[in-house]
Enzyme design. Structure first.
Site, PDB file in Angstrom:
ATOM      1  N   GLY A 220       0.830  -1.193   0.000  1.00  0.00           N
ATOM      2  CA  GLY A 220       0.000   0.000   0.000  1.00  0.00           C
ATOM      3  C   GLY A 220       0.865   1.244   0.000  1.00  0.00           C
ATOM      4  O   GLY A 220       2.002   1.226   0.503  1.00  0.00           O
TER       5      GLY A 220
ATOM      6  N   GLN B  52       3.185   9.842   1.124  1.00  0.00           N
ATOM      7  CA  GLN B  52       4.466   9.111   1.102  1.00  0.00           C
ATOM      8  C   GLN B  52       5.295   9.427  -0.149  1.00  0.00           C
ATOM      9  O   GLN B  52       6.476   9.093  -0.197  1.00  0.00           O
ATOM     10  CB  GLN B  52       4.221   7.609   1.182  1.00  0.00           C
ATOM     11  CG  GLN B  52       3.630   7.177   2.515  1.00  0.00           C
ATOM     12  CD  GLN B  52       3.453   5.681   2.570  1.00  0.00           C
ATOM     13  OE1 GLN B  52       2.447   5.157   2.135  1.00  0.00           O
ATOM     14  NE2 GLN B  52       4.439   4.971   3.101  1.00  0.00           N
TER      15      GLN B  52
ATOM     16  N   CYS C 168       6.302  -0.154   7.421  1.00  0.00           N
ATOM     17  CA  CYS C 168       5.840   0.998   6.624  1.00  0.00           C
ATOM     18  C   CYS C 168       6.970   1.394   5.681  1.00  0.00           C
ATOM     19  O   CYS C 168       8.122   1.457   6.106  1.00  0.00           O
ATOM     20  CB  CYS C 168       5.500   2.162   7.561  1.00  0.00           C
ATOM     21  SG  CYS C 168       5.034   3.670   6.690  1.00  0.00           S
ATOM     22  N   LEU C 169       6.633   1.666   4.436  1.00  0.00           N
ATOM     23  CA  LEU C 169       7.665   2.049   3.467  1.00  0.00           C
ATOM     24  C   LEU C 169       8.327   3.375   3.833  1.00  0.00           C
ATOM     25  O   LEU C 169       9.401   3.687   3.339  1.00  0.00           O
ATOM     26  CB  LEU C 169       7.059   2.137   2.054  1.00  0.00           C
ATOM     27  CG  LEU C 169       6.592   0.810   1.426  1.00  0.00           C
ATOM     28  CD1 LEU C 169       5.895   1.074   0.099  1.00  0.00           C
ATOM     29  CD2 LEU C 169       7.756  -0.145   1.242  1.00  0.00           C
TER      30      LEU C 169
ATOM     31  N   HIS D 165      -3.846   1.105   7.946  1.00  0.00           N
ATOM     32  CA  HIS D 165      -2.498   1.692   7.871  1.00  0.00           C
ATOM     33  C   HIS D 165      -2.456   2.831   6.843  1.00  0.00           C
ATOM     34  O   HIS D 165      -1.973   3.928   7.137  1.00  0.00           O
ATOM     35  CB  HIS D 165      -1.497   0.586   7.490  1.00  0.00           C
ATOM     36  CG  HIS D 165      -0.086   1.052   7.337  1.00  0.00           C
ATOM     37  ND1 HIS D 165       0.942   0.603   8.130  1.00  0.00           N
ATOM     38  CD2 HIS D 165       0.480   1.941   6.477  1.00  0.00           C
ATOM     39  CE1 HIS D 165       2.060   1.189   7.768  1.00  0.00           C
ATOM     40  NE2 HIS D 165       1.816   2.012   6.764  1.00  0.00           N
ATOM     41  N   GLU D 166      -2.988   2.563   5.649  1.00  0.00           N
ATOM     42  CA  GLU D 166      -2.893   3.558   4.569  1.00  0.00           C
ATOM     43  C   GLU D 166      -3.792   4.770   4.835  1.00  0.00           C
ATOM     44  O   GLU D 166      -3.387   5.905   4.589  1.00  0.00           O
ATOM     45  CB  GLU D 166      -3.243   2.915   3.215  1.00  0.00           C
ATOM     46  CG  GLU D 166      -2.305   1.802   2.780  1.00  0.00           C
ATOM     47  CD  GLU D 166      -0.842   2.191   2.809  1.00  0.00           C
ATOM     48  OE1 GLU D 166      -0.516   3.367   2.589  1.00  0.00           O
ATOM     49  OE2 GLU D 166      -0.006   1.304   3.076  1.00  0.00           O
TER      50      GLU D 166
ATOM     51  N   HIS E 168      -2.343   7.265   7.099  1.00  0.00           N
ATOM     52  CA  HIS E 168      -1.385   8.175   6.441  1.00  0.00           C
ATOM     53  C   HIS E 168      -2.070   9.465   5.968  1.00  0.00           C
ATOM     54  O   HIS E 168      -1.438  10.517   5.904  1.00  0.00           O
ATOM     55  CB  HIS E 168      -0.756   7.504   5.218  1.00  0.00           C
ATOM     56  CG  HIS E 168       0.471   6.696   5.523  1.00  0.00           C
ATOM     57  ND1 HIS E 168       1.600   7.233   6.096  1.00  0.00           N
ATOM     58  CD2 HIS E 168       0.756   5.387   5.314  1.00  0.00           C
ATOM     59  CE1 HIS E 168       2.524   6.284   6.223  1.00  0.00           C
ATOM     60  NE2 HIS E 168       2.040   5.153   5.767  1.00  0.00           N
TER      61      HIS E 168
HETATM   62 ZN    ZN Z   1       3.009   3.360   5.746  1.00  0.00          ZN
END
Ligand code: ZN
Length: 195
Positions: A49, A54, A111-112, A153-154, A157
């Site tokens: 995701g 991000q 998380c990226l 999670h997304e 953000h």
């Molecule tokens: Zn994340």
């Protein structure tokens, strides 16, 4: 088509509330191109995701894709416990999330934007999401298990929230140490060790 840099934790854009998109904006070449670039970026990472902040844009836009090939590193038991199944690529714009269960489940989550680190994060088991897709059409998603986790999670953000804000913070670890020390332990056992 291009792979965008993924901003890392403490970049102010990750802490802002995002702006909702109008139908006109959704159909604009800017947003349509951004979706394609985000898809390339997510697949290159790889990840399941990616939210617009991000990649530096404070917009209410998320993409999700959980490919079966990403499950190769997980055991059958891990996949089953996590209720993790493949989820096809899709786009969520202006999403509104409602929990459908009171109970939360705990698993390590990464998380990226916090590269190479994971920790135990409680998430609702079931959620409903109302949003628009990339064509501006209304969509309702009912999800459970790992897909519900990805959605939470997304969408976090989009409100300036990172998984570390919800994390059992003593469990925060490098991915290497997770594999070496924690991966084979039960979450309740880990909670006990840190208590
Ligand atoms: Zn994340």
């Amino acid at each position: 088509m291009s792979i965008l840099p993924i901003v890392q934790t403490c970049d102010p854009v990750l802490r802002r509330n995002t702006k909702a998109l109008s139908l006109e904006e959704i159909k604009s070449p800017f947003i349509q191109d951004l979706i394609i670039d985000m898809q390339d970026t997510l697949r290159a990472a790889p990840g399941v995701g990616l939210a617009a902040p991000q990649v530096g844009h404070s917009l209410s836009l998320v993409i999700i894709e959980d490919c079966e090939e990403y499950h190769a590193n997980l055991t059958a038991k891990e996949l089953q416990e996590r209720e993790r199944k493949a989820v096809p690529f899709h786009v969520l714009i202006n999403p509104k999330l409602t929990p459908l269960s009171e109970s939360k489940v705990e698993f390590y989550e990464g998380c990226l934007s916090i590269k190479g680190m994971v920790g135990i994060v409680p998430r609702y088991h079931k959620v409903k999401v109302e949003c628009l897709n990339e064509f501006g059409e209304e969509v309702i998603i009912n999800a459970e298990g790992w897909y519900a986790r990805i959605l939470q999670h997304e969408i976090d953000h989009l409100h300036g929230t990172l998984n570390i804000d919800r994390m059992f913070i003593k469990s925060f670890t490098t991915f290497d140490n997770y594999n070496e020390f924690w991966r084979n332990k039960d979450i309740l056992e880990i909670r006990k060790i840190f208590s």
